[in-house]
Write an enzyme that holds these catalytic residues in place. Structure first.
Site, PDB file in Angstrom:
ATOM      1  N   CYS A 408      69.687 -38.537 -49.218  1.00 61.40           N
ATOM      2  CA  CYS A 408      69.316 -38.635 -50.623  1.00 61.40           C
ATOM      3  C   CYS A 408      67.819 -38.471 -50.859  1.00 61.40           C
ATOM      4  O   CYS A 408      67.410 -37.894 -51.864  1.00 61.40           O
ATOM      5  CB  CYS A 408      69.827 -39.930 -51.231  1.00 61.40           C
ATOM      6  SG  CYS A 408      69.289 -41.372 -50.338  1.00 61.40           S
ATOM      7  N   HIS A 452      69.188 -46.128 -51.624  1.00 60.45           N
ATOM      8  CA  HIS A 452      69.363 -44.827 -52.243  1.00 60.45           C
ATOM      9  C   HIS A 452      68.056 -44.410 -52.912  1.00 60.45           C
ATOM     10  O   HIS A 452      67.202 -45.247 -53.226  1.00 60.45           O
ATOM     11  CB  HIS A 452      70.494 -44.915 -53.275  1.00 60.45           C
ATOM     12  CG  HIS A 452      70.973 -43.577 -53.756  1.00 60.45           C
ATOM     13  ND1 HIS A 452      71.395 -42.584 -52.902  1.00 60.45           N
ATOM     14  CD2 HIS A 452      71.122 -43.075 -55.020  1.00 60.45           C
ATOM     15  CE1 HIS A 452      71.767 -41.533 -53.605  1.00 60.45           C
ATOM     16  NE2 HIS A 452      71.605 -41.794 -54.908  1.00 60.45           N
ATOM     17  N   ASP A 468      70.605 -37.956 -60.662  1.00 63.28           N
ATOM     18  CA  ASP A 468      70.802 -38.181 -59.223  1.00 63.28           C
ATOM     19  C   ASP A 468      71.242 -36.877 -58.579  1.00 63.28           C
ATOM     20  O   ASP A 468      72.418 -36.523 -58.611  1.00 63.28           O
ATOM     21  CB  ASP A 468      71.866 -39.261 -59.015  1.00 63.28           C
ATOM     22  CG  ASP A 468      71.940 -39.663 -57.554  1.00 63.28           C
ATOM     23  OD1 ASP A 468      71.259 -39.020 -56.722  1.00 63.28           O
ATOM     24  OD2 ASP A 468      72.685 -40.616 -57.248  1.00 63.28           O
TER      25      ASP A 468
END
Lengths: 655, 306
Positions: A408, A452, A468
């Site tokens: 991520c 994250h 995201d």
């Protein structure tokens, strides 16, 4: 007889209880110091069993010096939590080498209680508390055995009475625990355990940082919502906002101390919840995106970070609320715009810059550009993997055009870079995403592996919007290990085929149950602070006493218990008349000399037996026996006189 | 003091029954407490000799009764015979009208006969054809029985065993005493020649003193604790009855008197307890009555109050 420790089974019991009491410490101590302690216990045991020689005073002193030196060598001090306890454990284990007399054993057992207590300086888990309770029981067992003549003759009965004592103490423990005044801070500052590794998020983000955490199943925090849990896709736990990029690492950069405009917080629906942070070192707190208020001891900053006013080294339990639908940062100052558009000069990612500008031109608007980039992530062979390749010097270029495999932080970092390159203000947000619902406790568990990174993009008229980019990856290109995690992200384009929640197996179920127990333990025992105490008191229908008032209440309760106990004891004493008391006193004195009366042995017969063994005192003993018999079994015309005479003779008896 | 009477008796009886002083004292205590004695032992252990010796020493009329299975109650109690000359029945007293009776092998007679004997023992009188005949005073029965199970015996039921204050065993003499026995004269002859140490009046005076010996509250506590323990102990089916408790107290008083004391000690209770309680206790899950070892064990579980 009481003075020596020769009663069968007593010494092994004492050694065993010493082992149980010091075991958790021995586990923590450097191996050779633990070995020394264990060797001392073993030696004493063999000395008893195999009649090996005991250590003389010289050797004992030498060993004590060795232990002292060892502790100093290992800890560079002999005081403080670690070294002090280590020294105590070592010395008490070495003490068994000179365990000969009753007073040695008394010292050892009483020290044992203290040693049990010191465990709380190191660990406050439920398992440790349970172990300590067991250790308390064993130590009490030796305490009783030590004070009894038949010692270990009836181990079952002994164990039962020790257990009864421990159980009887529990109500007192409970009352003291609930009522004992809580101090606002710790009584003394715990020396900072420098060597202790603390897992968790750092305040910068370099590729590889977050993925390093993804293997870590430690719990970051637990959350209990008032009412329903929000859907998984909304569980973005905001931590830090990173605005500055140096070509390798994202960091907070210079951030002006500006608060959130009041208007943004007003109105709108909020979610209320309580977060229980695991112990660690914190400089900021986490909250569901976006926090609606500042947590106690924090400042809510303009970019919705909860920064702690001073760093924290402990477990924390705080109430929070978050805005449900939000529009934040509608106004962007020029200075701020510059901050969120800044890119390092000469970082070599020229290809990415050109690509971004071209795409922006093709899209025509910032919104369209965002969609185009996300679509690109979905359509191109971008992979979501825990083992990304090492990136070249021009990180963004290498990732975006060559490798296309990342975690991520790669996606978030590159996405913000591309946005800025095209003139759209953007920033990286790190925190946690998701959380496992625990049906046994109705709360969420957020683990380190849920760490994250995502982004926020500023759009005219909409303010900061959460994007995201990781969720744009095509589900088919997600590494199987990350599927569960990915499914929680609400994939942007295709519903994840593996989106179904895995059926929890029995083991996972048990783990969840265990966690719910731990959570309750942490909430109600470990973080039972002044606030919780007030809550508990009001739940019990008691007034909200201050610390001093609590002290008075406790003192009064204690005095009451002592008074009642004292009256009961006195009554029992009075029931035993003077003659019995005198005789029991004599019996205890004789027992210390090794003459123990069997309970079915008539007193006169017993005294005659002692008289035979001690001819020197025979005359006095026979006289005492005669007086006793007269008082007890004959009609005497002047019992009070005889009672006094009996007392006098018993007192005068030298044996 | 009682010592003056008792010690010579113990001494002269010890010449007859060698090495059995504890049993002699128990038997004496039983007699002084107006109880009856059951001697349980194999033939030839000196039961008859002991009985004879006791009778001689105490100056009592002695009669021996051999129980057999065809013995009828009238054979021991006596019969009323019609006399032509007076045209009335005249009572002919049976052998039971003696002061000290030795009943040999009491378990060989039929239950009917046994119960006639035991009734007489309890009531100290015999009722026949509506006429009550008092038994002589003092009246003391020593019954013997063979402990081994034999064909043609009628074991005494528990209710009958209860009539005996004590049951004791003589046991084998120790080797030194046995050698003495072999070298010496016939013990029966010695017994027959023993001088009487007491007369009837002084024996009765002693017997009258037994219930008057001092028993302190503490001692009663102890006796009650012992009795209570036999009732609650898991190894006993039926505990001691109140009558047994009373027997225990009297026996302890008798024992204290035998030792020349006018007060009772826990030691006395302990000395008589196995003999008093042994045959009254039925062990849990077993047939027959308990032995003295059981009584001993029970006793050791009860603390002596201080």
């Amino acid at each position: 007889m009481l003075e020596s420790l020769t009663r069968p089974g007593l010494l092994p019991l004492l050694l065993f209880s010493q082992l149980i009491v010091s075991a958790p410490h021995l586990w923590r101590l450097p191996a050779w110091l633990s070995g020394l302690s264990l060797a001392a216990l073993l030696w004493r045991y063999l000395a008893e069993r195999r009649r090996l020689p005991m250590a003389g005073p010289w050797l004992g002193g030498l060993l004590a010096l060795l232990a002292l030196g060892g502790v100093f060598y290992e800890f560079r001090t002999i005081a403080g939590r670690e070294a002090g306890v280590a020294l105590l454990v070592l010395m008490s284990c070495l003490k068994v080498l000179e365990l000969r007399k009753r007073r040695d054993a008394v010292l050892l057992v009483n020290l044992g209680y203290f040693l049990i207590g010191t465990n709380f300086l190191f660990s406050q888990t439920m398992a440790m508390a349970t172990y300590m309770l067991a250790a308390l029981w064993v130590n009490t067992l030796s305490q009783i055995a030590l004070n009894r003549l038949d010692a270990c003759a009836q181990p079952r009965e002994l164990a039962r009475s020790a257990g009864r004592l421990v159980l009887l103490s529990l109500p007192y423990v409970l009352v003291l625990f609930v009522l004992f005044p809580r101090l606002p801070g710790p009584l003394w500052r715990m020396p900072d355990s420098g060597g202790r590794a603390v897992t968790g998020m750092s305040d910068t983000m370099t590729p590889g940082d977050v993925s390093a955490l993804s293997q870590n199943d430690n719990i970051a925090f637990r959350v209990r919502f008032e009412g329903e849990n929000p859907p998984r896709g909304e569980l973005y736990w905001r931590g830090l906002v990173l605005a500055a990029y140096d070509g390798l690492t994202w960091s907070a950069g210079y951030t002006p101390l500006r608060g959130v405009p009041k208007t943004e917080l007003d109105g709108g629906e909020t979610r209320h919840y309580r977060i229980a942070l695991e112990p660690g070192r914190y400089r900021w707190l986490y909250a569901l995106d976006v926090p609606a208020e500042a947590a106690p001891g924090t400042r809510l900053r303009g970019d919705y970070q909860l920064l702690l006013e001073r760093p924290l080294n402990d477990r924390l339990n705080y109430p929070m609320s978050s805005l449900k639908g939000y529009r934040i940062g509608l106004e962007l100052t020029d200075v701020a715009r510059l901050r969120f558009l800044a890119l390092p000069k000469g970082d070599g990612n020229s290809r990415a810059r050109i690509w971004a500008q071209a795409e922006f031109a093709a899209a025509g608007s910032p919104e369209g550009f965002v969609q185009r980039v996300l679509r690109h992530v979905h359509d191109s062979p971008f992979y979501y993997t825990l083992n990304p390749p090492i990136l070249g010097e021009a990180q963004i270029d290498d990732f975006w055009f060559n490798q296309r495999r990342g975690f991520c932080e790669h996606y978030a970092g590159s996405f913000v870079y591309l946005m800025r390159a095209a003139g759209v203000p953007a920033r990286v947000v790190v925190g946690y995403q998701g959380g496992e619902a625990n049906p046994y406790g109705n709360y969420l568990i957020v683990r380190q592996s849920d760490a994250h990174a995502w982004t926020e993009v500023w759009l005219e008229g909409q303010g900061w919007k959460r994007i995201d980019p990781t969720s744009a990856i095509a589900a088919s290109r997600v590494e199987s290990r990350l599927e569960r995690r990915f499914s929680g992200l609400d994939p942007l384009f295709d519903p994840a085929s593996f989106g179904e929640a895995a059926v929890p197996d029995a083991w996972a179920d048990l783990a969840l149950y265990w966690d719910s127990l731990n959570s309750r333990w942490n909430t109600w025992v470990v973080s039972f602070d002044a606030e919780r105490q007030a809550e508990a008191l009001s739940n019990l229908g008691l007034p909200n006493w201050s610390g001093a008032e609590l002290g008075y209440v406790l003192a009064v309760l204690l005095a009451l218990v002592l008074a009642v106990g004292g009256v009961l004891l006195l009554r029992e004493q009075r029931a035993l008349d003077t003659i019995a008391r005198t005789f029991l006193h004599l019996e205890r004195r004789l027992a210390r000399r090794g003459f123990v009366r069997e309970t079915h042995e008539p007193p006169a017969e017993f005294l005659a037996r002692v008289a035979r063994a001690r001819p020197a005192q025979a005359e006095a003993l026979v006289a005492i026996a005669r007086l006793y018999t007269t008082l007890r079994y004959r009609n005497s015309s002047k019992p009070l006189l005889l009672q006094r005479e009996l007392r006098r003779q018993v007192a005068r008896l030298s044996i | 003091m009682a010592n003056a009477f008792i010690e010579p008796i113990v001494k002269s009886l010890s010449q007859v029954i060698l090495g059995k002083e504890p049993q002699i004292r128990l038997a004496l205590a039983c007699l002084l407490a107006r109880g009856h004695l059951l001697l349980e032992d194999l033939p030839g252990m000196g039961k008859t000799t002991l009985a004879q010796g006791l009778a001689r020493c105490l100056g009592l009329g002695f009669q021996r009764l051999q129980f057999t299975s065809d013995l009828l109650p009238s054979d021991i109690l006596g019969v009323a015979v019609y006399r032509r000359d007076t045209e009335s029945f005249q009572f002919h007293p049976g052998p039971i009208f003696h002061q000290l009776i030795l009943v040999d092998e009491v378990n060989r007679a039929t239950p009917k006969t046994q119960s006639a004997l035991l009734e007489a023992m309890e009531e100290h009188q015999v009722s026949l054809d509506g006429v009550t005949h008092r038994l002589p005073e003092p009246f003391f029965v020593i019954a013997t029985q063979n402990p081994a199970y034999q064909i043609g015996t009628f074991p005494l039921p528990e209710s009958q065993l209860d009539r005996f204050m004590m049951r004791i065993e003589l046991g084998y003499p120790d080797p030194r005493m046995e050698r003495e026995l072999l070298k010496g004269r016939n013990r029966r002859e010695v017994a027959a020649e023993l001088p009487a140490c007491l007369d009837k009046a002084s024996l009765q005076a002693l017997q009258d003193r037994v219930p008057e010996l001092t028993v302190s509250e503490l001692l009663l506590d102890y006796i009650l604790a012992l009795v209570a323990h036999t009732r609650s102990a898991p190894q006993v089916a039926h505990g001691l009855s109140p009558r047994a408790g009373l027997a225990l107290l009297r026996a302890a008083q008798g024992y204290a008197l035998v030792h020349g004391r006018d007060y009772v000690l826990p030691e006395d209770v302990q000395a008589v307890f196995p003999a008093v309680a042994g045959h009254r206790l039925r062990p849990q899950g077993a047939e027959g009555h308990g032995d003295q070892a059981l009584a001993q064990r029970l006793m050791q579980a009860v603390p002596v109050p201080v």
